[in-house]
Design a protein around this motif. Sequence first.
Motif, mmCIF file in Angstrom:
data_model
loop_
_atom_site.group_PDB
_atom_site.id
_atom_site.type_symbol
_atom_site.label_atom_id
_atom_site.label_comp_id
_atom_site.label_asym_id
_atom_site.label_seq_id
_atom_site.Cartn_x
_atom_site.Cartn_y
_atom_site.Cartn_z
ATOM 1 N N LYS A 4 16.715 -7.234 -21.743
ATOM 2 C CA LYS A 4 16.148 -7.642 -23.019
ATOM 3 C C LYS A 4 17.066 -7.035 -24.365
ATOM 4 C CE LYS A 4 11.215 -8.490 -22.048
ATOM 5 N NZ LYS A 4 11.430 -8.266 -20.540
ATOM 6 N N ASN A 5 17.268 -7.722 -25.284
ATOM 7 C CA ASN A 5 18.157 -7.353 -26.434
ATOM 8 C C ASN A 5 17.164 -7.446 -27.625
ATOM 9 O OD1 ASN A 5 20.472 -6.883 -24.866
ATOM 10 N ND2 ASN A 5 21.104 -8.924 -24.929
ATOM 11 N N ARG A 6 17.477 -6.447 -28.360
ATOM 12 C CA ARG A 6 16.796 -6.703 -29.923
ATOM 13 C C ARG A 6 17.782 -7.585 -30.569
ATOM 14 N NH1 ARG A 6 15.304 -1.402 -33.408
ATOM 15 N NH2 ARG A 6 13.816 -1.564 -31.675
ATOM 16 N N GLU A 185 32.507 -10.368 -37.467
ATOM 17 C CA GLU A 185 32.285 -9.348 -38.141
ATOM 18 C C GLU A 185 31.344 -9.482 -39.449
ATOM 19 O OE1 GLU A 185 35.164 -6.505 -41.362
ATOM 20 O OE2 GLU A 185 36.063 -8.140 -40.243
ATOM 21 N N LEU A 186 31.028 -10.767 -39.929
ATOM 22 C CA LEU A 186 30.030 -10.768 -40.988
ATOM 23 C C LEU A 186 28.502 -10.588 -40.373
ATOM 24 C CD1 LEU A 186 29.209 -11.859 -43.839
ATOM 25 C CD2 LEU A 186 29.112 -14.198 -42.724
ATOM 26 N N PHE A 187 28.418 -10.920 -39.082
ATOM 27 C CA PHE A 187 26.965 -10.932 -38.459
ATOM 28 C C PHE A 187 26.857 -9.177 -38.130
ATOM 29 C CE2 PHE A 187 27.809 -15.289 -37.490
ATOM 30 C CZ PHE A 187 26.606 -16.025 -37.416
ATOM 31 N N GLN A 188 27.882 -8.700 -37.766
ATOM 32 C CA GLN A 188 27.590 -7.288 -37.487
ATOM 33 C C GLN A 188 27.523 -6.497 -38.728
ATOM 34 O OE1 GLN A 188 31.273 -6.209 -35.275
ATOM 35 N NE2 GLN A 188 30.828 -7.594 -33.724
ATOM 36 N N THR A 189 28.079 -6.865 -39.577
ATOM 37 C CA THR A 189 27.915 -5.949 -40.963
ATOM 38 C C THR A 189 26.567 -6.147 -41.606
ATOM 39 O OG1 THR A 189 30.172 -6.384 -41.723
ATOM 40 C CG2 THR A 189 28.355 -5.906 -43.624
ATOM 41 N N HIS A 190 25.878 -7.403 -41.288
ATOM 42 C CA HIS A 190 24.586 -7.615 -41.767
ATOM 43 C C HIS A 190 23.549 -7.489 -40.955
ATOM 44 C CE1 HIS A 190 25.730 -9.157 -45.867
ATOM 45 N NE2 HIS A 190 26.913 -9.464 -45.468
ATOM 46 N N ASN A 191 24.005 -7.221 -39.760
ATOM 47 C CA ASN A 191 22.920 -6.941 -38.455
ATOM 48 C C ASN A 191 22.265 -8.097 -38.078
ATOM 49 O OD1 ASN A 191 21.940 -5.498 -36.184
ATOM 50 N ND2 ASN A 191 20.761 -3.970 -37.440
ATOM 51 N N VAL A 192 22.756 -9.290 -38.092
ATOM 52 C CA VAL A 192 22.351 -10.426 -37.790
ATOM 53 C C VAL A 192 22.601 -10.950 -36.361
ATOM 54 C CG1 VAL A 192 22.154 -13.291 -38.357
ATOM 55 C CG2 VAL A 192 22.092 -11.082 -40.126
ATOM 56 N N GLY A 193 21.492 -11.346 -35.594
ATOM 57 C CA GLY A 193 22.134 -11.713 -34.302
ATOM 58 C C GLY A 193 22.313 -13.111 -33.986
ATOM 59 N N ILE A 194 22.980 -13.375 -32.740
ATOM 60 C CA ILE A 194 23.507 -14.835 -32.593
ATOM 61 C C ILE A 194 22.647 -15.254 -31.345
ATOM 62 C CG2 ILE A 194 25.284 -16.251 -31.762
ATOM 63 C CD1 ILE A 194 27.242 -14.379 -33.202
ATOM 64 N N SER A 256 29.134 -10.627 -24.232
ATOM 65 C CA SER A 256 29.866 -9.206 -24.268
ATOM 66 C C SER A 256 30.079 -9.165 -25.879
ATOM 67 C CB SER A 256 31.047 -9.644 -23.726
ATOM 68 O OG SER A 256 31.777 -10.722 -24.266
ATOM 69 N N GLN A 257 29.867 -10.187 -26.669
ATOM 70 C CA GLN A 257 29.855 -9.780 -28.294
ATOM 71 C C GLN A 257 28.528 -9.005 -28.644
ATOM 72 O OE1 GLN A 257 32.554 -10.531 -29.457
ATOM 73 N NE2 GLN A 257 33.524 -12.013 -27.890
ATOM 74 N N PRO A 258 28.857 -7.919 -29.443
ATOM 75 C CA PRO A 258 27.682 -7.360 -29.760
ATOM 76 C C PRO A 258 26.631 -7.938 -30.451
ATOM 77 C CG PRO A 258 29.527 -5.852 -30.020
ATOM 78 C CD PRO A 258 30.022 -7.278 -29.808
ATOM 79 N N SER A 259 26.731 -9.145 -31.292
ATOM 80 C CA SER A 259 25.835 -9.517 -32.051
ATOM 81 C C SER A 259 25.165 -10.645 -31.160
ATOM 82 C CB SER A 259 26.452 -10.133 -33.205
ATOM 83 O OG SER A 259 27.253 -9.567 -34.120
ATOM 84 N N VAL A 260 25.533 -11.073 -30.213
ATOM 85 C CA VAL A 260 24.952 -12.066 -29.436
ATOM 86 C C VAL A 260 23.738 -11.448 -28.556
ATOM 87 C CG1 VAL A 260 24.896 -13.780 -27.416
ATOM 88 C CG2 VAL A 260 26.946 -13.390 -29.114
#
Length: 307
Positions: A4-6, A185-194, A256-260
């Motif tokens: 599971k992922n947050r 980068e935009l997703f990671q900066t704002h901590n928004v998940g995909i 493998s992408q951190p935001s996903v």
Amino acid sequence: MIQKNRLGNSALEVSQIGLGCMSLGTNEHNARDIVKRALELGVNYFDTADLYDLGENEKIVGNALRGQRDNVILATKAGNRWIPGQDGWEWDPSKKHIHSAIKDSLHRLKTDYIDLYQLHGGTIEDPTDETIDAFEELKKEGLIREYGISSIRPNVIKRFIENSSIISVMMQFSMLDNRPEEWLELFQTHNVGIIARGPLAKGLLSDEWNEKLKTKYAGKGYMDYSDKDLSEILPKLKDIIGDRSLEAAAFHYCLSQPSVAAVIPGASSIEQLEANVRAIQKYEFSIGEMKQLQGLLKQTVYKEHRQ
């Protein structure tokens, strides 16, 4: 069990593979069996929309999850309004419609709250502030836990990320459609998940790729790839991953992408569901393999809706 992922910066923890419920169809017995098996396999994220089968999909999902509500992350979508007597749906992101739509979805899903409520689309001309206010009000009322959007339009995504407390964006993402990578980068900066939909590229990124090329995609391309491109690149992808399944590689390329946080392939049968879950559990990319894949793939970008 499935990892599971947050999801974004929320407290929602979703299974790496969810179930895109649009593919369940209207046979309630079959759909219930698929949902039950998904639960047994460790899937906890179920995604539907009021648009699917004129609300029937929500009803089917609600019935199938009866007795399991506390064990799942339930997501649905709104923004499309059906007008009786007219052909098709009308886009309506207004506060009035969203407040009305949530009541209908809660009734069909047989629940008193939605874990993730998503705007099902969006244009740059929308009254975005009004839409955001509607979601924030629903959150304060306890009718939804979190909200997000389902969109591939960069200008819409950027506006919501910068002006709201969305936790997620659902977007098409696969090895053959890697447009979201431009915006990671935009997703990671704002901590928004995909939430990645279409990770198998309509079956091209599956072990049935050769058959797909001969039938459904004969003489046709996919995204920025011509049929000739596909006939050249898919065997090379298979060479890189060896005896592992192409489905597994496709899922884990996205993950493998951190935001996903999750991939959500559909499943219209238990066999298809089980194959997807096996694939998610049996793969890891090496750094070398990832570099090989990235060197092989085209970097696609969104050509529209950028301003």
